[in-house]
Design a protein around this motif. Structure first.
Motif, PDB file in Angstrom:
ATOM      1  N   LEU A  70       0.844  -1.188   0.000  1.00 56.72           N
ATOM      2  CA  LEU A  70       0.000   0.000   0.000  1.00 56.72           C
ATOM      3  C   LEU A  70       0.885   1.245   0.000  1.00 56.72           C
ATOM      4  N   LEU A 114     -11.487  -5.406   1.684  1.00 57.17           N
ATOM      5  CA  LEU A 114     -10.608  -5.226   0.529  1.00 57.17           C
ATOM      6  C   LEU A 114     -11.094  -6.092  -0.627  1.00 57.17           C
ATOM      7  N   SER A 115     -10.897  -5.616  -1.842  1.00 54.20           N
ATOM      8  CA  SER A 115     -11.254  -6.408  -3.009  1.00 54.20           C
ATOM      9  C   SER A 115     -10.258  -7.552  -3.168  1.00 54.20           C
ATOM     10  N   GLU A 118      -6.993  -6.249  -4.394  1.00 52.83           N
ATOM     11  CA  GLU A 118      -6.202  -5.581  -3.361  1.00 52.83           C
ATOM     12  C   GLU A 118      -5.544  -6.589  -2.439  1.00 52.83           C
ATOM     13  N   GLN A 121      -2.574  -8.039  -4.181  1.00 53.90           N
ATOM     14  CA  GLN A 121      -1.485  -7.064  -4.258  1.00 53.90           C
ATOM     15  C   GLN A 121      -0.722  -6.987  -2.938  1.00 53.90           C
TER      16      GLN A 121
END
Length: 256
Positions: A70, A114-115, A118, A121
């Motif tokens: 992030l 969070l998706s 995400e 990631q």
């Protein structure tokens, strides 16, 4: 390759190589190499230069920031790469540097905040960070966790069993120590929240605090010293390393 972004930022602030070098406490020749040969300074120096020039460090040196963490976490991840020792206290979760992929994914996916993209990631970035523990000269990592971390079901039994087995295996490495504070112990200062202390190659110590929204990097010497005292307090509550490993293995059996 010359660093045009740095040159423009320096010109906008009226900084010369000499004045910038003085403000961030490096040799002018070193600062000159940042401009002419595109050399990338150490993480803490990058942050200091960015502060002087009122720019984002990722704007001046984008290469090191092409990570999957992030955005607000990247400065700490960069400093972590330059650390010679890391001390981490976590009352609720396994620290990111010691999480398995399955455990990390379960933690991040909880609550659906969070998706899936995400989660992917951040998990990838977390696993990349762990590579510092496998390099030729890894940092000394000392971790203190509360026993509840071992017993709380973050995911299914298989994930928990794998995570605890990983902790026990990592604790066998010479540069990794894991200590556990038993659940039967009294309230202690660490329960006020997690924190991490890192000592960099130049001897400077910095810290990191986490909260519900984002992390906070701490560089003020008084604050870092205060966290150092808290570290001494929590380690005083923890079991020695061998007894901690034995407890980790004992709890791991309950997840099989």
């Amino acid at each position: 390759m010359a660093n045009e972004a740095l040159r423009v930022a320096m010109a906008a602030k009226g900084e010369t190589v000499e004045s910038l070098a003085e403000k961030v406490r490096v040799d002018p020749k070193t600062a000159g190499r940042w401009l002419t040969s595109g050399r990338i300074p150490h993480p803490r120096t990058r942050l200091a230069v960015a502060e002087v020039l009122d720019r984002d460090a990722a704007e001046l040196w984008p290469e090191p920031f092409r990570r999957r963490d992030l955005p607000w976490f990247r400065p700490w991840a960069e400093l972590e790469q330059d650390a010679i020792s890391i001390r981490s206290y976590q009352p609720l979760l396994v620290p990111g540097l010691l999480q398995t992929e399955g455990y990390a994914r379960a933690v991040l996916a909880t609550g659906g905040l969070l998706s899936a993209a995400e989660v992917d990631q951040i998990v990838a970035g977390r696993l990349e960070r762990q590579e510092i523990l496998c390099r030729e000269e890894p940092p000394q990592l000392v971790v203190v966790i509360d026993e509840v971390v071992l017993r709380r079901p973050v995911a299914g039994r298989a994930v928990m069993a794998e995570q605890l087995a990983h902790l026990a295996a990592m604790a066998q490495r010479e540069h990794v120590q894991i200590r556990v504070i038993q659940a039967e112990g009294p309230w202690h200062t660490g329960l006020a929240g997690p924190f991490v202390l890192a000592r960099l190659r130049d001897g400077v110590e910095v810290a990191y605090l986490d909260n519900q929204l984002r992390g906070q990097m701490v560089t003020d010497g008084i604050d870092v010293a205060s966290l150092g005292r808290r570290w001494e307090s929590v380690t005083g509550e923890a079991l020695p390393c061998r007894r901690s490993i034995a407890l980790i293995r004992e709890v791991a059996q309950t997840w099989i």
